[in-house]
Design an enzyme around this catalytic site. Structure first.
Site, mmCIF file in Angstrom:
data_model
loop_
_atom_site.group_PDB
_atom_site.id
_atom_site.type_symbol
_atom_site.label_atom_id
_atom_site.label_comp_id
_atom_site.label_asym_id
_atom_site.label_seq_id
_atom_site.Cartn_x
_atom_site.Cartn_y
_atom_site.Cartn_z
ATOM 1 C CG HIS A 98 -1.797 1.112 1.386
ATOM 2 N ND1 HIS A 98 -1.669 2.046 2.384
ATOM 3 C CD2 HIS A 98 -2.875 1.502 0.648
ATOM 4 C CE1 HIS A 98 -2.632 2.941 2.275
ATOM 5 N NE2 HIS A 98 -3.373 2.636 1.231
ATOM 6 C CD GLU A 132 -7.322 4.985 -4.910
ATOM 7 O OE1 GLU A 132 -6.540 4.465 -4.091
ATOM 8 O OE2 GLU A 132 -8.274 5.721 -4.576
ATOM 9 C CG HIS A 152 -3.321 9.248 -0.370
ATOM 10 N ND1 HIS A 152 -3.991 10.223 0.350
ATOM 11 C CD2 HIS A 152 -4.139 8.168 -0.388
ATOM 12 C CE1 HIS A 152 -5.152 9.744 0.761
ATOM 13 N NE2 HIS A 152 -5.273 8.503 0.324
ATOM 14 C CG ASP A 172 -3.015 6.141 -3.804
ATOM 15 O OD1 ASP A 172 -3.757 5.208 -4.131
ATOM 16 O OD2 ASP A 172 -2.643 6.342 -2.628
ATOM 17 C CD GLU A 227 -2.745 1.672 -3.388
ATOM 18 O OE1 GLU A 227 -2.008 2.015 -2.447
ATOM 19 O OE2 GLU A 227 -3.881 2.148 -3.558
HETATM 20 O O1 G3P Z 1 -6.747 1.796 -2.673
HETATM 21 C C1 G3P Z 1 -6.958 1.102 -1.504
HETATM 22 C C2 G3P Z 1 -6.620 2.043 -0.433
HETATM 23 O O2 G3P Z 1 -5.364 2.536 -0.755
HETATM 24 C C3 G3P Z 1 -7.608 3.157 -0.373
HETATM 25 O O3 G3P Z 1 -7.188 4.046 0.516
HETATM 26 O O4 G3P Z 1 -6.869 6.413 0.784
HETATM 27 O O5 G3P Z 1 -4.932 4.869 0.988
HETATM 28 O O6 G3P Z 1 -5.911 5.358 -1.225
HETATM 29 P P1 G3P Z 1 -6.163 5.224 0.236
HETATM 30 CA CA CA Z 2 -4.979 3.773 -2.758
#
Ligand code: G3P
Ligand code: CA
Length: 308
Positions: free
Chosen positions: A32, A159, A74, A61, A59
């Site tokens: 994450h 994302e 993020h 963002d 992951e």
């Molecule tokens: O994308 C899954 C998780 O990362 C969602 O929360 O706010 O960390 O992007 P966030």
């Molecule tokens: Ca995310």
């Protein structure tokens, strides 16, 4: 013949249960924002550390810069995780990613958050600029290189942090240009239903077939939308593990509707409390875990695997 072959198996192999995930495979460990409990989130250093630890996916963002470049971040603004507020003080609070050019973003230094630091004992990042805001292209180059070195696939789990067709279109273009066409290795995610639907339409038009994941702050919200409806445009859901309605039965209902369930965010740093948490959700059949400490997620998965 089949019986004879089966009888050659050790007793534990004949009786052990499969993983209760939708496909019967071990749950994915998704780093994450990278290994963001250890190194600054959304940096090449953090993504590489996660891969070296053994994470299945990284992951990023994503946001678009003023000049239309996809960068990993993020927040919609730069001041929490970088020194934008001091380096660009004259902008007086207007530190939106969308107002900065890529050239400007590249000058920023990262500010580690939470338990993260600027280095991790025993780890030397291999990228030329491991601790600055990376573009999606730079992340892909890193993943491809680490894949070649380690001879294993590295999943990408971007994302779309901005709703609407513009970011979605750029995202698909960058992935297609890098040679991705749709496979187990790429998941695209958004909290916005229209963005996921839009990604579906656009990728179909382009002959791409990435797995699409609708994010939700709670399982109950997804139940309210009806899981069969979600399954008509997404292959999985990403759900807050602390949100209302998260349970073993929710995961089973999602599986029955044809959806995988990935849970976010596993952020417990102490093994004594982290491992039981992962193992509870893995035992329920969760198909993937978004973790800030991927080494702990992998330890938990290995412990669960020994039961199977
Ligand atoms: O994308 C899954 C998780 O990362 C969602 O929360 O706010 O960390 O992007 P966030
Ligand atoms: Ca995310």
């Amino acid at each position: 013949m089949a019986l004879a072959a089966a009888s050659c198996l050790p007793v534990h192999a004949q009786t052990r249960p499969a993983w209760p995930t939708r496909d019967g495979h071990a749950p994915l460990v998704i780093a994450h924002r990278g290994a963001s409990g250890y190194l600054p989130e959304h940096t090449l250093a953090g993504y590489e550390l996660a891969v070296r630890m053994g994470a299945d996916c990284i992951e990023p963002d994503l946001h678009l810069t003023r000049d239309g470049q996809l960068v990993a971040m993020h927040d919609a603004t730069l001041e929490r995780t970088t020194d934008a507020a001091t380096r660009f003080a004259a902008r007086n609070g207007g530190w939106r990613v969308a107002d900065f050019s890529l050239e400007e973003v590249r000058t920023l230094a990262m500010r580690p958050q939470g338990s993260a630091a600027l280095s991790f004992h025993g780890f030397k990042p291999s990228a030329a600029h491991p601790l600055r805001v990376p573009t999606l292209e730079e992340i892909i180059l890193l993943a491809r290189r680490l894949e070649a070195e380690g001879a294993r696939p590295i999943g990408l789990y971007p994302e779309a942090k901005q709703a609407g067709p513009r970011l979605a279109s750029h995202l698909l273009s960058v992935l297609a240009a890098a040679g991705y066409v749709g496979s187990d290795k790429v998941f695209l995610q958004s909290f916005d239903v229209d963005t996921v639907r839009n990604l579906r339409r656009r990728q179909q038009a382009l002959g791409l077939d990435f797995r699409l994941v609708l994010l939700s702050g709670s399982a109950n919200r997804l139940l309210g939308m009806e899981l069969a409806q979600v399954a008509s445009f997404a292959s999985g859901v990403g759900v807050n593990i602390r949100g209302e309605g998260m349970s073993r039965s929710f995961i089973e209902m999602a599986h029955a509707a044809g959806l995988t369930v990935h849970g976010y965010t596993f952020n417990e740093a102490r093994p004594a409390t982290a491992l039981p948490e992962y193992r509870k959700f893995m035992g329920w059949g969760m198909d993937g875990v978004f973790s800030n400490y991927p080494d702990l997620a992998l330890q938990a998965r290995a412990a669960e695997a020994r039961l199977r």
